[in-house]
Design an enzyme around this catalytic site. Structure first.
Site, PDB file in Angstrom:
ATOM      1  N   ASN A   5       0.866  -1.180   0.000  1.00  0.00           N
ATOM      2  CA  ASN A   5       0.000   0.000   0.000  1.00  0.00           C
ATOM      3  C   ASN A   5       0.901   1.228   0.000  1.00  0.00           C
ATOM      4  O   ASN A   5       1.297   1.733   1.055  1.00  0.00           O
ATOM      5  CB  ASN A   5      -0.904  -0.035   1.237  1.00  0.00           C
ATOM      6  CG  ASN A   5      -1.976   1.054   1.229  1.00  0.00           C
ATOM      7  OD1 ASN A   5      -1.859   2.036   0.521  1.00  0.00           O
ATOM      8  ND2 ASN A   5      -2.997   0.873   2.032  1.00  0.00           N
ATOM      9  N   ARG A  86      -2.213  -1.620  -3.826  1.00  0.00           N
ATOM     10  CA  ARG A  86      -3.259  -0.593  -3.862  1.00  0.00           C
ATOM     11  C   ARG A  86      -2.842   0.449  -4.892  1.00  0.00           C
ATOM     12  O   ARG A  86      -1.751   1.019  -4.826  1.00  0.00           O
ATOM     13  CB  ARG A  86      -3.396   0.071  -2.494  1.00  0.00           C
ATOM     14  CG  ARG A  86      -4.352   1.264  -2.485  1.00  0.00           C
ATOM     15  CD  ARG A  86      -4.360   1.913  -1.118  1.00  0.00           C
ATOM     16  NE  ARG A  86      -5.199   3.101  -1.066  1.00  0.00           N
ATOM     17  CZ  ARG A  86      -4.799   4.287  -0.647  1.00  0.00           C
ATOM     18  NH1 ARG A  86      -3.534   4.466  -0.263  1.00  0.00           N
ATOM     19  NH2 ARG A  86      -5.626   5.303  -0.607  1.00  0.00           N
ATOM     20  N   HIS A 173     -10.696   5.929  -1.460  1.00  0.00           N
ATOM     21  CA  HIS A 173     -10.890   5.121  -0.240  1.00  0.00           C
ATOM     22  C   HIS A 173     -11.780   3.909  -0.511  1.00  0.00           C
ATOM     23  O   HIS A 173     -12.410   3.372   0.395  1.00  0.00           O
ATOM     24  CB  HIS A 173     -11.485   5.965   0.903  1.00  0.00           C
ATOM     25  CG  HIS A 173     -10.504   6.902   1.531  1.00  0.00           C
ATOM     26  ND1 HIS A 173     -10.858   8.172   1.959  1.00  0.00           N
ATOM     27  CD2 HIS A 173      -9.176   6.766   1.786  1.00  0.00           C
ATOM     28  CE1 HIS A 173      -9.793   8.778   2.448  1.00  0.00           C
ATOM     29  NE2 HIS A 173      -8.760   7.948   2.357  1.00  0.00           N
ATOM     30  N   HIS A 201     -14.714   7.660   6.435  1.00  0.00           N
ATOM     31  CA  HIS A 201     -13.313   7.251   6.598  1.00  0.00           C
ATOM     32  C   HIS A 201     -12.537   8.511   6.971  1.00  0.00           C
ATOM     33  O   HIS A 201     -12.259   9.361   6.124  1.00  0.00           O
ATOM     34  CB  HIS A 201     -12.777   6.644   5.301  1.00  0.00           C
ATOM     35  CG  HIS A 201     -11.334   6.247   5.387  1.00  0.00           C
ATOM     36  ND1 HIS A 201     -10.919   4.931   5.356  1.00  0.00           N
ATOM     37  CD2 HIS A 201     -10.203   6.985   5.508  1.00  0.00           C
ATOM     38  CE1 HIS A 201      -9.593   4.887   5.456  1.00  0.00           C
ATOM     39  NE2 HIS A 201      -9.144   6.131   5.548  1.00  0.00           N
ATOM     40  N   LEU A 202     -12.211   8.638   8.266  1.00  0.00           N
ATOM     41  CA  LEU A 202     -11.598   9.865   8.764  1.00  0.00           C
ATOM     42  C   LEU A 202     -10.201   9.575   9.295  1.00  0.00           C
ATOM     43  O   LEU A 202     -10.027   8.963  10.352  1.00  0.00           O
ATOM     44  CB  LEU A 202     -12.462  10.472   9.879  1.00  0.00           C
ATOM     45  CG  LEU A 202     -13.943  10.684   9.543  1.00  0.00           C
ATOM     46  CD1 LEU A 202     -14.679  11.268  10.737  1.00  0.00           C
ATOM     47  CD2 LEU A 202     -14.104  11.561   8.309  1.00  0.00           C
ATOM     48  N   GLY A 203      -9.214   9.978   8.535  1.00  0.00           N
ATOM     49  CA  GLY A 203      -7.822   9.843   8.936  1.00  0.00           C
ATOM     50  C   GLY A 203      -7.068  11.047   8.421  1.00  0.00           C
ATOM     51  O   GLY A 203      -7.643  12.123   8.229  1.00  0.00           O
ATOM     52  N   GLY A 205      -6.037  11.316   5.471  1.00  0.00           N
ATOM     53  CA  GLY A 205      -6.919  11.489   4.325  1.00  0.00           C
ATOM     54  C   GLY A 205      -8.329  11.189   4.799  1.00  0.00           C
ATOM     55  O   GLY A 205      -8.523  10.260   5.588  1.00  0.00           O
ATOM     56  N   ARG A 234      -4.410  18.351   3.168  1.00  0.00           N
ATOM     57  CA  ARG A 234      -5.097  18.662   1.903  1.00  0.00           C
ATOM     58  C   ARG A 234      -6.253  19.610   2.148  1.00  0.00           C
ATOM     59  O   ARG A 234      -6.963  19.499   3.152  1.00  0.00           O
ATOM     60  CB  ARG A 234      -5.606  17.379   1.243  1.00  0.00           C
ATOM     61  CG  ARG A 234      -4.521  16.406   0.849  1.00  0.00           C
ATOM     62  CD  ARG A 234      -5.102  15.139   0.253  1.00  0.00           C
ATOM     63  NE  ARG A 234      -4.422  13.954   0.783  1.00  0.00           N
ATOM     64  CZ  ARG A 234      -4.873  12.730   0.666  1.00  0.00           C
ATOM     65  NH1 ARG A 234      -6.017  12.497   0.040  1.00  0.00           N
ATOM     66  NH2 ARG A 234      -4.208  11.715   1.177  1.00  0.00           N
ATOM     67  N   ASP A 276      -1.921  16.549  12.725  1.00  0.00           N
ATOM     68  CA  ASP A 276      -2.348  15.423  13.550  1.00  0.00           C
ATOM     69  C   ASP A 276      -3.475  15.851  14.472  1.00  0.00           C
ATOM     70  O   ASP A 276      -3.287  16.734  15.320  1.00  0.00           O
ATOM     71  CB  ASP A 276      -1.161  14.893  14.356  1.00  0.00           C
ATOM     72  CG  ASP A 276      -1.435  13.539  14.989  1.00  0.00           C
ATOM     73  OD1 ASP A 276      -2.496  13.380  15.620  1.00  0.00           O
ATOM     74  OD2 ASP A 276      -0.584  12.634  14.857  1.00  0.00           O
ATOM     75  N   MET A 277      -4.633  15.217  14.337  1.00  0.00           N
ATOM     76  CA  MET A 277      -5.787  15.583  15.148  1.00  0.00           C
ATOM     77  C   MET A 277      -5.497  15.441  16.638  1.00  0.00           C
ATOM     78  O   MET A 277      -6.015  16.205  17.455  1.00  0.00           O
ATOM     79  CB  MET A 277      -6.986  14.722  14.742  1.00  0.00           C
ATOM     80  CG  MET A 277      -8.268  15.022  15.506  1.00  0.00           C
ATOM     81  SD  MET A 277      -8.877  16.730  15.279  1.00  0.00           S
ATOM     82  CE  MET A 277      -9.553  16.631  13.610  1.00  0.00           C
ATOM     83  N   GLY A 323      -8.238   6.414  11.376  1.00  0.00           N
ATOM     84  CA  GLY A 323      -7.558   6.751  12.619  1.00  0.00           C
ATOM     85  C   GLY A 323      -8.311   7.715  13.506  1.00  0.00           C
ATOM     86  O   GLY A 323      -8.391   7.539  14.720  1.00  0.00           O
ATOM     87  N   GLU A 326     -12.052   6.153  14.351  1.00  0.00           N
ATOM     88  CA  GLU A 326     -12.045   5.062  15.323  1.00  0.00           C
ATOM     89  C   GLU A 326     -11.632   5.504  16.717  1.00  0.00           C
ATOM     90  O   GLU A 326     -12.068   4.917  17.714  1.00  0.00           O
ATOM     91  CB  GLU A 326     -11.070   3.964  14.873  1.00  0.00           C
ATOM     92  CG  GLU A 326     -11.486   3.203  13.633  1.00  0.00           C
ATOM     93  CD  GLU A 326     -10.417   2.202  13.226  1.00  0.00           C
ATOM     94  OE1 GLU A 326      -9.915   1.490  14.131  1.00  0.00           O
ATOM     95  OE2 GLU A 326     -10.068   2.150  12.037  1.00  0.00           O
ATOM     96  N   GLU A 374      -7.582  -2.030   4.688  1.00  0.00           N
ATOM     97  CA  GLU A 374      -7.369  -2.030   3.238  1.00  0.00           C
ATOM     98  C   GLU A 374      -6.490  -3.194   2.806  1.00  0.00           C
ATOM     99  O   GLU A 374      -6.684  -3.762   1.727  1.00  0.00           O
ATOM    100  CB  GLU A 374      -6.724  -0.702   2.821  1.00  0.00           C
ATOM    101  CG  GLU A 374      -7.627   0.498   3.009  1.00  0.00           C
ATOM    102  CD  GLU A 374      -6.905   1.814   2.792  1.00  0.00           C
ATOM    103  OE1 GLU A 374      -7.550   2.763   2.315  1.00  0.00           O
ATOM    104  OE2 GLU A 374      -5.711   1.899   3.122  1.00  0.00           O
TER     105      GLU A 374
END
Length: 393
Positions: A5, A86, A173, A201-203, A205, A234, A276-277, A323, A326, A374
């Site tokens: 990947n 991928r 994704h 899908h929250l990471g 990306g 982004r 980074d959140m 990431g 979750e 993935e």
């Protein structure tokens, strides 16, 4: 079965033992490629080994050679039956395909559509072909899940000649979303998976997908993975006039503008400190920039959920993955706050514990937290394409 990947600055890899069930024996990542502090981190359960160490690598080409050498020593390619990759952008490819020269030539022709990912992915595939020309390789396209998008969701409001040239919404994704839909069917039953579902899908990306009858009907990323939600670095959706203005006022070249919207924007751009959140949540009480970055992220996702509930004609299931999805209860809570009118209500204690189901009993919508994978989807796809027996899906 080896899965690769490759990202813009990392390569994830995993090794699966074919059987029933499919067992992952090795997993790892080479991170921060192209910058200082490139690191190899891996876990090998067959040898009970775990390690993280710095490696001296200059670029993507030398990283591919390093990975091939390391895998030969650690595993031995005589044991590897096939490799699955991928591939982020597949345009009209709607199924995984065994790699051929014709496929590679086709991917090269569209590499300008996704300069952040495709050239590096092609390079990885070719590195394996040079070293092991007889080893079967399979390309698994991240866009394939969204091939069911209706025409109206694909169409971009620009002159029609560009649509004929392939400039349209593709969505990404897809491997993650395909896995989540398979897991949803197993966990909640076929009826839930065939209902009205929003996948988040929250990471680093991030994107959303609206799914009805098991098929994608809309998704937030568009022609490239830069569109849609604000992400780690982004920009997401941006007024096209901003591009024109910045290129004029700041004398930005197209390459510089691409760098700005892909590497310097999103959470990093708004906060001026981190993509980074976890860092931003930790700093938001004392740093207004961090607080605004988190608020913008949650607000935009909430808007997309409302829009997709309208497109679906209602909502039965909302899934958080990735990431952030979750592992960030406060982000999930802020996104769901005020969406009771859609039937979305979450139970505070379950949400704080990252429980698999966080919706309140009174809520009409099932809100789930799911781990996505993935790599296992790549492995399953390789088995299907090469007719390798595997466990029932």
């Amino acid at each position: 079965m080896l899965t690769i990947n490759g990202g813009s600055s990392s390569i994830k890899f995993a090794l699966y033992q074919i059987g029933s069930p499919m067992q992952r024996s090795l997993t790892g990542i080479i991170d921060r490629i192209g910058s200082s502090g490139t690191t190899l981190t891996y876990s090998d359960t067959s040898r009970d080994q775990q390690e993280s160490r710095k490696i001296d690598i200059a670029d993507q080409t030398s990283t591919a050679d390093f990975l091939l050498d390391w895998l030969e020593r650690q595993v031995g390619f005589a044991r590897i039956r096939a490799v699955g990759h991928r591939v982020v952008h597949g345009m009209k490819h709607v199924q995984p395909e065994q790699v051929s020269q014709a496929l590679l030539d086709g991917l090269r022709r569209i590499s300008s559509y996704d300069p952040e990912h495709l050239p590096r992915e092609i390079e990885l595939i070719e590195a394996f072909r040079r070293r092991f020309p007889q080893l079967p390789q399979v390309a698994c396209f991240d866009t394939a899940f969204h091939h069911t998008l209706p025409r109206v969701a694909r169409l971009l409001p620009i002159p029609r000649r560009f649509d004929a040239a392939g400039i349209q919404r593709y969505g990404f994704h897809g491997l993650s979303y395909a896995y989540l839909m398979q897991e949803l069917a197993q966990l909640a039953g076929t009826q839930a998976a065939q209902g009205r579902v929003i996948l988040a899908h929250l990471g680093n990306g991030a994107s959303l997908a609206a799914v009805r009858g098991g098929q994608s009907i809309d998704t937030s990323m568009g022609f490239t993975p830069t569109g849609g939600l604000p992400m780690g670095t982004r920009a997401g959706d941006l007024d096209p006039g901003v591009a024109w203005y910045l290129m004029q006022s700041e004398n930005l070249t197209p390459e510089q503008f691409n760098q700005l919207i892909n590497r310097e924007s999103g959470l990093l751009g708004v906060s001026e400190t981190s993509s980074d959140m976890r860092d931003l949540i930790g700093n938001e009480a004392t740093d207004i920039r961090a607080a605004e970055a988190v608020e913008l992220f949650c607000y935009q996702i909430k808007k997309w959920i409302g829009a997709y509930a309208a497109a679906l004609g209602g909502l039965d299931t909302l899934v958080f993955a990735g990431g952030i999805g979750e592992n960030a209860p406060s982000v999930r809570a802020r996104i769901c706050e005020g969406l009771q009118f859609l039937g979305i209500e979450i139970e505070e204690a379950r949400n704080a514990a990252n429980a698999s189901v966080i919706s309140a009993r009174a809520g009409r919508v099932a809100v789930r937290v799911m781990h996505t994978d993935e790599e296992v989807m790549i492995a399953r796809s390789v088995c299907r394409v090469l007719n390798v027996p595997m466990e029932k899906e």
